[in-house]
Write an enzyme that holds these catalytic residues in place. Structure first.
Site, PDB file in Angstrom:
ATOM      1  N   PRO A  64       0.777  -1.351  -0.157  1.00 26.30           N
ATOM      2  CG  PRO A  64      -0.640  -1.777   1.850  1.00 26.30           C
ATOM      3  CD  PRO A  64       0.636  -1.992   1.066  1.00 26.30           C
ATOM      4  CD  GLU A 111     -21.203  11.120  15.255  1.00 23.78           C
ATOM      5  OE1 GLU A 111     -20.658  10.070  15.296  1.00 23.78           O
ATOM      6  OE2 GLU A 111     -21.429  11.670  14.199  1.00 23.78           O
ATOM      7  CG  ASP A 132     -22.803   6.801   9.148  1.00 17.68           C
ATOM      8  OD1 ASP A 132     -21.634   6.626   8.942  1.00 17.68           O
ATOM      9  OD2 ASP A 132     -23.555   7.526   9.658  1.00 17.68           O
TER      10      ASP A 132
END
Length: 636
Positions: free
Chosen positions: A203, A425, A500
């Protein structure tokens, strides 16, 4: 005829051609030239207002209009006459009425000669300067085919293996090459051959180029370094010529190392382009293949290369005899991160209270470049507040800056948005805390940072190479915890859960199509990557299954997401009081640590749902997934 003589002759021809061209450009057309009889006829007809006689050149020059200065003016017509008729012509013209006559000698002074040839002298001077600069500057204009590799000696590189941490296996492999270059007889005595090529892949930011620098600093042989993109230019054949020149330079030494960074620029799979196979890049690759393992002996030259994309390299480049040693340079584990932090902390005023091992536990999934940036950001933050010692608060803030970006303190949020963010949250945190296989909650904040209005940070307790199905399903539920909290509290959800939902959908689809975690579809992989590597990631997926299977995949993906959504809702409704508590505390404190989250959820037990529809009773399956080492982060 040697090369220098040929070059001089070539330059002389070019200068001659340019002088001829300059004469045609700078030179004037000159007067009309006629015979003497025609000149006399036109003189009798009154065509000329003035006549000038040039005794030195036996020339008569006529003017249609009388010039102000007949001695210097440019004539309109000229004619040559026999020299013996000069006196007679002069007398005749003097007696001619209505004609201005002058006998003017040719100005043959030195300065007039210099003025006449000055343009050509300037042109020759410019050409000599131009070609001299080309020779003195490495002949940059003509020598397109020369290699652009920079040669480094051992004393020019200050990086050694001691400056590289967390890559012990890679260092061991490369130290063997250094040993072979220093004592080749040790290997030759038992018939061993050193690998001709070493490919470093992994990577971005994991230290591939740093390892190459360390080899250059350790090996006492010439080191040639360049990027793969430096081979190819707009001119056909330049790349192959540069490859030949590079290896010719390296062969002039008993032993040498060539390092090609980002070799995928020239080493991509041949025949994969849309416009045909025989292009400039492929010619360069073909020449590189020949130089690595062809008829000529390159036993003293070792080639190192680095890439982030080994999957798109041509197979001929990776076969034994070329890049026959391939070293993976992966993200560091816990001990590697601690060692890397120690290397980058050298020379910096780090507080004695800071434990680098604790810091390493908070940075799972960080690459070497991330860790270097972390220490540097902490130093910048310390300097910004005029501090002298880098403290733990600076390092923790630096971690969050690397993960989520800087705080947006200037962003003004209304009270409704702050309340919405707090419950969003809080929903992530509560669902993640309650699920037994989710990563522990490390931090929750409603302070905008980067592109997020707030975020919940969940970090694994240890590095993991695999993810179980139960862990992935719990992660799905945690990702949807924020959106579900909005539905439970405000009924009307917002766009804040877009990130999300995207992540949850991606995980669910991979569970079905790549990881074989669907009971209905079984342990099969659906969809294959395209061989057309130049089409890019957006077009590189082929559907190798029927439309019925595609519909079934969609149903399975939807089922996984809906089950996670249902489970998140059950947790939030069961522990609604805990959700209100953490939201109110977030509105008051804005940021909560792991200990504060545990204190808020003191009455929340680990979730043990026995509903068959939630997949809770499905036994965990080890393996089959990508490494799950990156920090889990959900954003609004």
């Amino acid at each position: 005829m040697n090369r220098t003589i040929r070059t001089i002759i070539g330059y002389a021809l070019i200068i001659t051609l340019l002088i001829v061209a300059a004469q045609s450009v700078f030179g004037t057309a000159g007067p009309e030239e006629i015979v003497l009889s025609e000149f006399q006829t036109r003189l009798d007809d009154g065509d000329f207002a003035a006549v000038r006689l040039r005794p030195e050149t036996d020339t008569l020059e006529g003017f249609f209009e009388t010039p102000e200065d007949i001695s210097a003016a440019e004539p309109d017509v000229s004619a040559n006459y026999p020299g013996e008729f000069e006196a007679e012509l002069s007398q005749q013209l003097t007696n001619t009425a209505n004609i201005t006559f002058a006998s003017v000698p040719v100005n043959t002074s030195f300065w007039s000669f210099i003025v006449g040839i000055l343009p050509f002298l300037l042109l020759i001077g410019v050409m000599i300067f131009f070609f001299t600069q080309m020779q003195g500057g490495g002949n940059r204009v003509m020598q397109f085919g020369k290699s652009k590799a920079k040669q480094f000696e051992k004393d020019q590189i200050k990086v050694t293996f001691s400056d590289v941490a967390g890559l012990e296996e890679a260092i061991e492999e490369l130290a063997e090459i250094k040993e072979f270059l220093e004592t080749p007889e040790k290997f030759q005595a038992i018939g061993a051959k050193i690998p001709k090529g070493v490919l470093l892949f992994g990577p971005p930011g994991t230290g591939k180029t740093l390892l190459a620098k360390a080899v250059a600093g350790e090996a006492d042989v010439p080191f040639f370094a360049l990027a793969g993109s430096e081979f190819v230019e707009m001119f056909v054949g330049v790349g192959a010529s540069r490859v030949r020149d590079l290896f010719e330079q390296a062969k002039q030494h008993p032993a040498a190392i060539i390092f090609i960074d980002e070799i995928d620029a020239v080493g991509r799979h041949r025949g994969a382009g849309l416009g045909g196979g025989h292009d400039e890049r492929e010619q360069t690759l073909n020449q590189l293949l020949v130089e690595l393992d062809g008829f000529e002996d390159n036993s003293g030259v070792i080639v190192m290369a680095a890439t982030n994309r080994p999957d798109i390299l041509d197979p001929a480049l990776l076969r034994p005899g070329r890049f026959d040693r391939q070293i993976i340079v992966d993200r560091p584990d816990l001990r590697g991160r601690e060692a890397i932090l120690g290397v980058h902390a050298k020379g910096k005023p780090i507080s004695e209270e800071i434990d680098l091992k604790v810091l390493a536990r908070q940075t799972p999934g960080f690459s070497g470049a991330d860790l270097a940036n972390l220490i540097n950001e902490a130093a910048l933050l310390t300097a910004r507040r005029d501090g002298k010692i880098i403290g733990m608060a600076d390092l923790e803030e630096s971690i969050e800056r690397v993960i989520a970006g800087p705080e947006r303190k200037s962003k003004v949020m209304s009270e409704d948005e702050r309340r919405l963010t707090a419950y969003h949250e809080g929903g992530h945190a509560l669902v993640g805390y309650a699920l037994p296989n989710a990563d522990p909650i490390h931090k929750v904040t409603i302070i905008p940072r980067g592109r997020a209005g707030g975020y919940t940070l969940a970090l694994p307790q240890e590095d993991r190479s695999y993810a179980r199905r139960s862990e992935l399903t719990d992660k799905l539920a945690m990702l949807l915890g924020g959106r579900t909290a909005e539905e439970v509290i405000f009924v009307d959800p917002t766009t804040g859960a877009g990130n999300d939902i995207e992540k949850a959908t991606e995980i669910a689809r991979k569970m079905v199509t790549e990881y074989g975690m669907s009971d209905k579809l079984g342990p099969l992989k659906y969809g294959s990557g395209s061989s057309e590597v130049f089409l890019g990631r957006d077009y590189g997926h082929q559907q190798d299954y029927s439309d019925e299977i595609a519909a079934e995949i969609d149903r399975e993906v939807r089922a996984l997401v809906e089950r996670a959504h249902l489970e998140a809702r059950q947790i939030l409704e069961t522990h609604i009081d805990a959700l209100h508590r953490i939201a109110e505390l977030l509105l008051e404190e804005e940021t909560l640590s792991a200990d504060e989250v545990i204190a808020v959820f003191h009455d929340v037990d680990k979730w043990t749902n026995t509903d068959q529809e939630t997949d809770r009773l499905v036994p965990p399956i080890k393996g089959g997934t990508e490494a799950t080492v990156a920090a889990s982060r959900t954003e609004i």
